[in-house]
Design a protein around this motif. Sequence first.
Motif, PDB file in Angstrom:
ATOM      1  N   SER A 119     -30.062 123.074 -13.064  1.00 32.44           N
ATOM      2  CA  SER A 119     -30.330 122.922 -11.632  1.00 32.44           C
ATOM      3  C   SER A 119     -30.654 121.482 -11.248  1.00 32.44           C
ATOM      4  O   SER A 119     -30.600 121.115 -10.074  1.00 32.44           O
ATOM      5  CB  SER A 119     -31.466 123.852 -11.199  1.00 32.44           C
ATOM      6  OG  SER A 119     -32.696 123.411 -11.735  1.00 32.44           O
ATOM      7  N   PRO A 139     -27.220 119.486  -9.645  1.00 36.26           N
ATOM      8  CA  PRO A 139     -26.973 119.483  -8.194  1.00 36.26           C
ATOM      9  C   PRO A 139     -28.061 118.751  -7.407  1.00 36.26           C
ATOM     10  O   PRO A 139     -27.774 118.150  -6.375  1.00 36.26           O
ATOM     11  CB  PRO A 139     -26.968 120.975  -7.816  1.00 36.26           C
ATOM     12  CG  PRO A 139     -26.811 121.721  -9.077  1.00 36.26           C
ATOM     13  CD  PRO A 139     -27.332 120.862 -10.180  1.00 36.26           C
ATOM     14  N   THR A 140     -29.297 118.790  -7.909  1.00 40.53           N
ATOM     15  CA  THR A 140     -30.389 118.091  -7.216  1.00 40.53           C
ATOM     16  C   THR A 140     -30.118 116.588  -7.197  1.00 40.53           C
ATOM     17  O   THR A 140     -30.208 115.942  -6.143  1.00 40.53           O
ATOM     18  CB  THR A 140     -31.753 118.357  -7.912  1.00 40.53           C
ATOM     19  OG1 THR A 140     -31.953 119.761  -8.030  1.00 40.53           O
ATOM     20  CG2 THR A 140     -32.901 117.761  -7.117  1.00 40.53           C
ATOM     21  N   LEU A 144     -27.254 115.135  -7.674  1.00 41.71           N
ATOM     22  CA  LEU A 144     -26.007 114.931  -6.908  1.00 41.71           C
ATOM     23  C   LEU A 144     -26.312 114.905  -5.408  1.00 41.71           C
ATOM     24  O   LEU A 144     -25.854 114.009  -4.687  1.00 41.71           O
ATOM     25  CB  LEU A 144     -25.021 116.067  -7.236  1.00 41.71           C
ATOM     26  CG  LEU A 144     -23.570 115.871  -6.828  1.00 41.71           C
ATOM     27  CD1 LEU A 144     -22.941 114.693  -7.566  1.00 41.71           C
ATOM     28  CD2 LEU A 144     -22.762 117.142  -7.092  1.00 41.71           C
ATOM     29  N   GLY A 145     -27.104 115.876  -4.951  1.00 42.68           N
ATOM     30  CA  GLY A 145     -27.481 115.936  -3.534  1.00 42.68           C
ATOM     31  C   GLY A 145     -28.252 114.703  -3.114  1.00 42.68           C
ATOM     32  O   GLY A 145     -28.002 114.128  -2.049  1.00 42.68           O
ATOM     33  N   LEU A 183     -27.988 127.163  -7.478  1.00 40.31           N
ATOM     34  CA  LEU A 183     -27.475 125.793  -7.637  1.00 40.31           C
ATOM     35  C   LEU A 183     -27.179 125.163  -6.272  1.00 40.31           C
ATOM     36  O   LEU A 183     -27.393 123.969  -6.069  1.00 40.31           O
ATOM     37  CB  LEU A 183     -26.239 125.779  -8.538  1.00 40.31           C
ATOM     38  CG  LEU A 183     -26.497 126.211  -9.996  1.00 40.31           C
ATOM     39  CD1 LEU A 183     -25.202 126.220 -10.795  1.00 40.31           C
ATOM     40  CD2 LEU A 183     -27.535 125.314 -10.683  1.00 40.31           C
ATOM     41  N   GLY A 184     -26.714 125.997  -5.318  1.00 43.17           N
ATOM     42  CA  GLY A 184     -26.500 125.515  -3.946  1.00 43.17           C
ATOM     43  C   GLY A 184     -27.816 125.099  -3.307  1.00 43.17           C
ATOM     44  O   GLY A 184     -27.903 124.066  -2.635  1.00 43.17           O
ATOM     45  N   PHE A 233     -28.960 121.776  -4.675  1.00 42.78           N
ATOM     46  CA  PHE A 233     -28.195 120.682  -4.052  1.00 42.78           C
ATOM     47  C   PHE A 233     -28.815 120.342  -2.695  1.00 42.78           C
ATOM     48  O   PHE A 233     -29.037 119.163  -2.368  1.00 42.78           O
ATOM     49  CB  PHE A 233     -26.730 121.077  -3.875  1.00 42.78           C
ATOM     50  CG  PHE A 233     -25.901 120.042  -3.161  1.00 42.78           C
ATOM     51  CD1 PHE A 233     -25.402 118.938  -3.846  1.00 42.78           C
ATOM     52  CD2 PHE A 233     -25.633 120.155  -1.804  1.00 42.78           C
ATOM     53  CE1 PHE A 233     -24.649 117.962  -3.191  1.00 42.78           C
ATOM     54  CE2 PHE A 233     -24.889 119.191  -1.138  1.00 42.78           C
ATOM     55  CZ  PHE A 233     -24.392 118.097  -1.835  1.00 42.78           C
TER      56      PHE A 233
END
Length: 227
Positions: free
Chosen positions: A33, A36-37, A39-40, A86-87, A90
């Motif tokens: 997790s 995505p964090t 990446l966001g 995961l969304g 992000f």
Amino acid sequence: MQNVHHFGSAVATDNALIRNRVLRNTYWLLALSMIPTVLGAAIGVMFGVPIPRGFLGALLFMGIAFGFFYAIEKNKDSGLGVALLLGFTFFMGLMLTPLLQRTLGFANGGTLIMTAFGGTGAIFASLAAYATVTKRDFSMMGKWLFAAVIILVLASIANVFLGMSALSIVISVLVIAVFSAYILFDVQQIVNGGETNYISATLALYLDVYNIFTALLNLLGLAGDRE
């Protein structure tokens, strides 16, 4: 009588295996997790994604976050639950944009971010290890911690209007204390078989880690601001 004894020990062994599997899957998903964090957060900072601020921003954030919580909980027994989690991570990475932009405005901004990240990792690793081996019972802390979180949310919303750096420091210190205690509580829930779903367990631990990281970074940023 001997058969009953064997049956009891077999059930205990099965329960221990299930708990170990939940704990292992939770740690794997928690590690995953972070991708995505990051990446966001990177997209937010690189493209200057505008994040609504103030009271309306807080309301919008809570609406989206609770929507994710509901959807993740509804789908916690399927692959869709993992995708939703995961969304959500992000989205939480994107929400770091204002804090990261402010921190990167300092000459040592990159160092502050890495210090907060390292500090969070050290807090999580040590408390999770302690919760796994200790005989102490943390289950009674649940309702007190929940009440503390409600107070912290209200204080944070109040500080949106007040803008007091002293109150911001107090809130950040209390957030680190409360969510550190939550790590003990959440890990022990898995170890004792109170939480058997690794998606729900990951969501709880992710929120603990995320809140500790943001509070640490906020404190380091405030300290950097004064230098």
